[in-house]
Each structure stands twice: as C-alpha cells, then as structure tokens.
Design an enzyme around this catalytic site. Sequence first.
Site, PDB file in Angstrom:
ATOM      1  N   SER A 105       0.779  -1.189   0.009  1.00 23.88           N
ATOM      2  CA  SER A 105       0.181   0.021   0.139  1.00 23.88           C
ATOM      3  C   SER A 105       0.808   1.199  -0.125  1.00 23.88           C
ATOM      4  O   SER A 105       0.345   2.587  -0.065  1.00 23.88           O
ATOM      5  CB  SER A 105      -0.917   0.065   1.181  1.00 23.88           C
ATOM      6  OG  SER A 105      -2.041  -1.012   0.912  1.00 23.88           O
ATOM      7  N   SER A 119      -6.641   3.523   3.673  1.00 24.42           N
ATOM      8  CA  SER A 119      -5.872   2.726   2.738  1.00 24.42           C
ATOM      9  C   SER A 119      -6.633   2.047   1.996  1.00 24.42           C
ATOM     10  O   SER A 119      -6.618   1.006   1.612  1.00 24.42           O
ATOM     11  CB  SER A 119      -4.941   1.873   3.472  1.00 24.42           C
ATOM     12  OG  SER A 119      -3.655   1.563   2.353  1.00 24.42           O
ATOM     13  N   LYS A 140       0.212   3.706  -2.621  1.00 25.31           N
ATOM     14  CA  LYS A 140      -0.972   4.783  -2.471  1.00 25.31           C
ATOM     15  C   LYS A 140      -0.298   6.110  -2.486  1.00 25.31           C
ATOM     16  O   LYS A 140      -0.917   7.090  -2.659  1.00 25.31           O
ATOM     17  CB  LYS A 140      -1.884   4.569  -1.497  1.00 25.31           C
ATOM     18  CG  LYS A 140      -2.676   3.240  -1.882  1.00 25.31           C
ATOM     19  CD  LYS A 140      -3.580   2.920  -0.507  1.00 25.31           C
ATOM     20  CE  LYS A 140      -4.653   1.720  -0.916  1.00 25.31           C
ATOM     21  NZ  LYS A 140      -3.953   0.470  -0.702  1.00 25.31           N
TER      22      LYS A 140
END
EC number: 3.4.16.4
Length: 388
Positions: free
Chosen positions: A63, A129, A66
């Site tokens: 993640s 997230s 991101k």
Amino acid sequence: MLKRRLLITLTGTLLLASLAHADDMPFSLTPPTIDAASWVLMDATTGQVLTAGNPDERRNPASLTKLMTGYVVDRAIDAKKITRDDVVPVGKDAWAAGNPVFKGSSLMFIKPGDKITVRDLSRGVIIDSGNDACVALADYVAGSQQNFVNMMNQYVQKLGLTNTHFETVHGLDAPGQFSSALDMAKLSRAIISGEPDFYAMYSEKTLTWNGITQNNRNGLLWDNSLHVDGLKTGHTETAGFNIIASNVVGQHRLIAVVMGGKSPKGREEQARKLLVWGQNTFDTVQLFHAGKAIGSETVWYGNPHSVAVGTANDVYLSLPRSEIQSVKAKYVINRKDLEAPLKANETIGEIQVFDKEKQLASYPLVALKAVEKAGVITRIQDYLKQTF
C-alpha cells in the site's frame, strides 16, 4: 589556471543552528541496527541519505503504492484538471462486493452510486488505505485504472525513481510491480514539498465513512514525543510490513522508510529508531542564502569593474551536530580571469564545502549581477594592465 579563494569558516553561520541542542546528551554517529529487509533515513530538506540498508533493492511496495496515487491526484489538482471539491460518482468497479480482488483488503467501504468529493476520497486513500477509493479516483482522473497507472509511471520517470514500476493503483500484489526504499523516500519528499493542505491529510488519525470509523494504520501518529505527521503503511504476505514515517522537530524534517519489517509493531519500532537517531545526531543548516554576496571579484573590461559572487539558490546541508564547527568552505573560479560581459547568475566556478580535509559537497558559484562591457578607454587601460 583555476583561482582558489578561501571563503569563510562556517562556524559563525552554523553555530546558531546547533545552539538549540547545546544541552543535548552526546549521541553516537553509528546508526542503529535495523531489523528489516531494506531501509532509508533521508533529510527532507536536502534529500541527503543519512543511513540506509539495501536502499535500491526492488521490493513489493504494497500500500505504499498509494503515495503515488495521492501524488498523481495532487498534481491533477495543481494542473487545474480537477479540484478538491469535485464530486466523484462511484462506479461498480470501485465496489468491493463486486470485485473479488478486494476481498479481505483495506477499504473505505464506498458503494456504486455514492457521490464523494475528491478531498474525501483522498482521505479514504490516505487514512483508510482504501483500495476502493483508489479505483474511484483513478476512474475520475484518468478515465480508467490503466490510464491512471500509466500516469503513475510517467511520474516515476519525472521523479527519477529508477527502481520503481507500478501495475496497480492500490498496491495489491501484481507481477512486475516493485519499488525501493530510496525511491519511496524520494516520492515522500516530493509529497511533503507539495500542497500543505494535501500533506496534512497524512497526519489525520481517523476517518468515519458510511458509519464506519477506521484508524490510520500509522501508529507513530499517536506518539506525541516523536512529532510524526505522515506518511503511510503497507502490508501483503510477499511485501512484509512496510512503513514510511516523517517527523519534524523545529525546522528539521526527516523521512524514514522501512520495507520488509517483521510485524506492525516491529516496523514502527524500526522507523522510530531511525527518526530518534537522526534527530539527535544531525542538523539541517543553511550554508548560503540566494543572492547574498560571499565575495567580490574583479571583472576585466567590465562596467562595473567588479562583481559580487554567491549562489543563485538557498543552500542547505545536513551535518552531524558534532562536526558543524569544523566545516569550512572556499570557492574556485573556473577561468584564469573574469572578463565582461557576464550575465546575472552566470556560473563562474564552484563553492567547495569541507569537513577538515574531506570535501562534503560542491555548489555552483555565480555572478550575482550582470556586468556589461566597459567603454573603449577602460578596455584599453585593462588591456595594458593585463599585458604589462
């Protein structure tokens, strides 16, 4: 023949930077031992790497991907292609219930038909997230996930991230997707230097959407002694536990990247060790001010007959606090004589910064003002002086 000039001993300039820490206990210059696959500690102002382990190793970013998703959205806002207040209609491909790849993953819990602002979707990406929020933003900004991924990789090139390639907008496992601790530090630095109100989202601890309250997974935000205000965590089975944490003490900002940690608490502890060591050991000091004279040089055949020299930009350097008082600098003119005409900010040499005999850095030395050719009489006089 190069002309060398002793410039200044920088202790007078730099001492002020260290006075705030004059009562601190001495701290070891030896960096801490980090239990992770790779890591980087970077000074956010200068981009200097203060310590690292396997910084260029290509790993699954999970993640942390991101961060680039948010960066692309922020650039679209800067380019006025979208605004933070634009209302985004959520499509079916952003609906977790209709997308098996999202099963068990991090979500904002949005639904088809929802109408959500770019700002709130961005908060869903950063705080929750949310993989679903990433898809909704990608569709809105670029028309499709693939188009958005192409934009992500274009910014990879622009930022010089040589060990990074994205295949998804959210970071779930995908063949051919990778990044490195150093590249993630560089990306984080670009985010921090972007719009302050966008970066402020990374410090938000909770988000409630559709009646569901979720905490930011960056547990260091709750440590008031550490002054962390971002950035992101990530985890998949293949990536391990990743974290990027940035803290600022006074004007001294650091970025710690840990990839392949052993557990959620373990990654936080490794990042904490890096940040504490960096804040106790280093200072970011301003060596030179843009446009401020650090010397004056004769300009043959010129009007005026001399020119102030210095740097075109502010110059900062991260230095171990214990070594600040031994730093010196000199500048070198890269030609035998300076002759008119000279342009304003024309490079005429370099400034060399030393710690004892070791050169730490060099910066362009420029003429701070333009110098035009003098009249005929002055030029004849200068010619005679140079010749005889």
